[in-house]
Write a protein that holds these residues in place. Structure first.
Motif, PDB file in Angstrom:
ATOM      1  N   PHE A 244       4.977  11.945  -7.979  1.00 48.92           N
ATOM      2  CA  PHE A 244       4.761  10.658  -8.631  1.00 48.92           C
ATOM      3  C   PHE A 244       4.439  10.881 -10.106  1.00 48.92           C
ATOM      4  O   PHE A 244       4.969  10.195 -10.993  1.00 48.92           O
ATOM      5  N   PHE A 259      -3.335   5.599  -7.187  1.00 46.40           N
ATOM      6  CA  PHE A 259      -3.427   5.725  -5.746  1.00 46.40           C
ATOM      7  C   PHE A 259      -4.883   5.612  -5.280  1.00 46.40           C
ATOM      8  O   PHE A 259      -5.165   4.958  -4.280  1.00 46.40           O
ATOM      9  N   TYR A 290       0.247   2.805   0.115  1.00 48.26           N
ATOM     10  CA  TYR A 290       1.506   3.508   0.342  1.00 48.26           C
ATOM     11  C   TYR A 290       2.700   2.658  -0.090  1.00 48.26           C
ATOM     12  O   TYR A 290       3.639   3.155  -0.705  1.00 48.26           O
ATOM     13  N   ILE A 291       2.632   1.362   0.237  1.00 52.04           N
ATOM     14  CA  ILE A 291       3.723   0.474  -0.163  1.00 52.04           C
ATOM     15  C   ILE A 291       3.777   0.373  -1.684  1.00 52.04           C
ATOM     16  O   ILE A 291       4.844   0.475  -2.296  1.00 52.04           O
ATOM     17  N   THR A 293       2.834   2.511  -3.868  1.00 53.50           N
ATOM     18  CA  THR A 293       3.370   3.737  -4.439  1.00 53.50           C
ATOM     19  C   THR A 293       4.899   3.740  -4.353  1.00 53.50           C
ATOM     20  O   THR A 293       5.590   4.093  -5.314  1.00 53.50           O
ATOM     21  N   LEU A 294       5.430   3.332  -3.191  1.00 57.40           N
ATOM     22  CA  LEU A 294       6.882   3.280  -3.047  1.00 57.40           C
ATOM     23  C   LEU A 294       7.506   2.347  -4.079  1.00 57.40           C
ATOM     24  O   LEU A 294       8.512   2.688  -4.715  1.00 57.40           O
ATOM     25  N   LEU A 297       7.521   3.857  -7.422  1.00 58.27           N
ATOM     26  CA  LEU A 297       8.503   4.945  -7.491  1.00 58.27           C
ATOM     27  C   LEU A 297       9.911   4.418  -7.716  1.00 58.27           C
ATOM     28  O   LEU A 297      10.714   5.034  -8.414  1.00 58.27           O
TER      29      LEU A 297
END
Lengths: 319, 366
Positions: A244, A259, A290-291, A293-294, A297
């Motif tokens: 990341f 995060f 987690y979502i 971060t996706l 990205l």
């Protein structure tokens, strides 16, 4: 206002171990060795240092004990990472394989050893947490800033920040850093000007071992009062933070903060009044880090800055 | 390894087929030896007894052998999932998430769709396959269209999958008292195919046969079809493949989807095994996905190798459970497995040694 201070303090607990371990991974991968063994190294560092704390806590306490434990964690992590270094540098092994082996090895060894060494014969290692600093003298009295960063903290938070600054200087402002980066980008070129690629890669992996071990200690000390041969997947999360953060110390710090903050919200939403009022299932908050971060990205991965030679064993004879 | 061959353009004799099994066997021997040394250190008096359990525990009785096959089934599937992705140069570290999401599909069908009668288990497995595939589609799409590193997206989808499955189980097929999913209907269990007669008392079922068939299918797909060739080519060099007219986006997505489908089936095979397995609502990632990485690596990412690697790990795990009778902790088995994988990583060195040996022999002859 108190909620804000609480959130910032909590964010630090999640961010610092991720930051330290991801920076460790950065040194390894920048030297050309993919280090998927961060999880195992964290467990090993956590195990050795917590075991040390549990044996020494009758004679010592507080910050001196923590500093010694930090030393133990870094040494044990570095020694454990030598296994990975030997396999991937000398034996030219597939770096994913030896990393996976280390990840499997660390919890097994620490459970086995804990049962052998501890008089009680159990796998958990208990310790008393005497390391929290309620208020840093002088600095803790500064309005607002003091509440945010100098109250209710651990020494490890400042060590983590110091490591970030040192890492950035080491990587970009020193001869060592330049050579390390060269070995990760084009080892043949580095070799042709007299850099010892093998030695630089050993240095990279061992730094990652030391920081990984330290991260393991920080994670356990700040979140628990016993060690049970796990760091809850933080090594893999640190790997994610490393990617990341695009293998760059400052971006890694941002990624870890992002995060860590998301993780804080998901862990503490029940004590934040306006989030409770939304009446959303707790699972939504658990998934948010987690979502998120996706999603980030998706917008930030166009150009990958991965070291070009990471994962490729260096063979002096290759053309 | 392979890149070097391509770069030099010099055709060296391909001994990977010979060196593969040999280096794995050497690695296993070293691993067992280290295991024995650990037994000796922890309790010299009973070390031999413990070691005998590791070696022979899996064939102690027909029941144990049946249980070896039962334990091997899900990890063969997750191993195959990881291995398939490896062959196309993708690192599917997300098998854990795909496994549990697939298991959710199987359990949902198994509990809710009782109207399907004797087809219920088939539909359950198909649901597991589709659920797993869909879960792997996310990292596949992100990799193909947004260049997101699949390692990181797989780690994220592991956690999202775990929480999502817990959430859905809790709101649909939840048993409050035990904090886990409801039992599936009898018709949803995979038929035993007479294997329970062959291995009485064990938990074996037709799922093992299905896993073997899928391994063979994967072998054919990868090595004997154009489609498999395209997937592999794309793994070696994305840009060269595009130049050769292969749709590289489609290849990446398909590779991930197939890989995820396999992990999903693994979840279905375990949770429809009729062995009293339920989805526990707890915040723990499914360990089968990570064992799958070990299986794939030990099996040298070859579908058939994966089959044997899964059997090996299941075998020493069953032996390890017996080893506790001699007073040893079962983690010794994990240490052995880790050692085996560590030394399996030295395959390249072993292969080079073999090659030098062969070349020298060949040189003398001419």
């Amino acid at each position: 206002m108190n909620t804000l201070f609480f959130l910032i303090q909590q964010t630090m607990f999640f961010t610092i171990p991720l930051l330290v371990v991801a920076l460790g991974g950065m040194f390894s991968e920048r030297s050309g060795v993919i280090n998927i063994a961060l999880e195992g190294i964290m467990i090993m560092g956590g195990f050795c240092s917590i075991l040390f704390i549990s044996f020494m806590q009758d004679t010592m306490a507080g910050q001196p004990l923590l500093l010694l434990a930090i030393l133990i964690a870094m040494i044990s992590g570095a020694v454990f990472s030598l296994l990975h270094a030997y396999a991937s540098i000398n034996m030219k092994a597939d770096q994913t394989i030896s990393g996976t082996a280390l990840n499997l090895m660390a919890p097994a060894v620490s459970i086995f050893a804990a049962r052998m060494i501890q008089p009680s014969g159990v796998q958990q290692i208990q310790f008393t947490n005497t390391f929290r600093i309620a208020k840093v003298p002088v600095l803790g009295d500064i309005p607002i800033l003091g509440d945010m960063f100098f109250q209710n903290v651990y020494l490890t938070t400042y060590i983590g920040v110091a490591i970030l600054i040192i890492a950035a200087i080491l990587l970009y402002k020193t001869k060592f850093g330049l050579r390390l980066r060269a070995c990760g980008e084009h080892p043949q070129a580095a070799d042709s000007v007299g850099v010892n690629v093998y030695r630089m890669r050993y240095a990279g992996v061992m730094i990652s071992g030391a920081l990984g071990g330290l991260g393991g200690l920080i994670f356990v000390v700040t979140t628990s009062t016993n060690f049970n041969a796990t760091v809850a997947g933080y090594g893999f999360l640190a790997l994610a933070v490393l990617i990341f953060g695009q293998w760059n110390p400052w971006r890694i710090a941002l990624a870890a903060l992002f995060f860590g903050f998301m993780k804080t919200i998901s862990a503490t939403y029940s004590s934040i009044p306006w989030l409770v009022q939304l009446q959303v299932s707790g699972y939504v908050y658990k998934m948010i880090p987690y979502i998120a971060t996706l999603v980030v990205l998706v917008f930030s991965s166009r150009n990958s800055q991965a070291p070009k030679a990471a994962g490729v064993p260096y063979d002096q004879g290759a053309r | 390894m392979k890149t070097r061959k391509e770069k030099t353009g010099f055709r060296i004799p391909d001994l990977s087929r010979a060196a593969g099994p040999i280096s794995s066997i050497v690695a296993i021997a070293v691993g067992l030896m280290i295991g024995f040394i650990i037994l000796l250190i922890s309790n010299p008096a009973r070390a031999l007894e413990g070691f005998a359990w590791i070696i022979g525990g899996g064939i102690n009785s027909a029941k144990d052998l049946g249980n070896v096959l039962y334990y091997a089934t899900p990890i063969i599937m997750t191993g195959l999932s990881v291995a398939f992705a490896f062959r196309t140069s993708l690192f599917n570290i997300g098998a854990s998430g795909q496994f549990i999401v697939g298991a959710l599909g199987a359990v949902l069908v198994g509990v809710k769709c009782t109207f399907l009668g004797s087809f219920q288990w088939v539909v359950g497995l198909l649901a597991a396959m589709v659920f797993g595939a869909v879960w792997a589609l996310i990292p596949g799409l992100l990799k193909a269209y947004n260049n997101v590193n699949e390692v990181i997206s797989c780690i994220m989808t592991n956690y999202i999958g775990m929480y999502l499955v817990n959430w859905i189980v809790k709101s649909t097929v939840y048993h409050q008292l035990t904090n886990r999913s409801l039992p599936v209907a009898n018709e949803a269990n995979i038929p035993k195919l007479g294997l329970d007669k062959l291995f009485p008392g064990s938990s074996i079922n037709g799922g093992f046969i299905i896993a073997v068939l899928i391994c063979i299918f994967a072998y054919i797909l990868l090595n004997k079809t154009t489609f498999g060739f395209e997937l592999k080519a794309c793994g070696y060099n994305r840009f060269a493949s595009r130049y050769a007219g292969i749709s590289e986006k489609r290849s990446i997505i398909m590779a991930m989807v197939i890989s995820g489908a396999m992990a999903g089936i693994g979840g279905g095979l375990l949770y429809l095994a009729g062995s009293g397995k339920y989805i526990n609502v707890e915040d723990v990632l499914a360990p089968e996905g990570f064992t799958g990485i070990s299986v794939a690596l030990l099996g040298m990412s070859h579908p058939i190798g994966t089959l044997f690697a899964g059997l090996f790990i299941a075998y020493i795990t069953v032996g390890g459970s017996y080893m506790q009778l001699a007073g040893f902790v079962p983690e010794i088995i994990d240490i052995i497995t880790a050692t085996v994988i560590y030394f399996a990583a030295f395959a390249l060195i072993m292969r080079n040694l073999l090659q030098r040996f062969r070349l020298r022999k060949g040189g003398e002859r001419t």
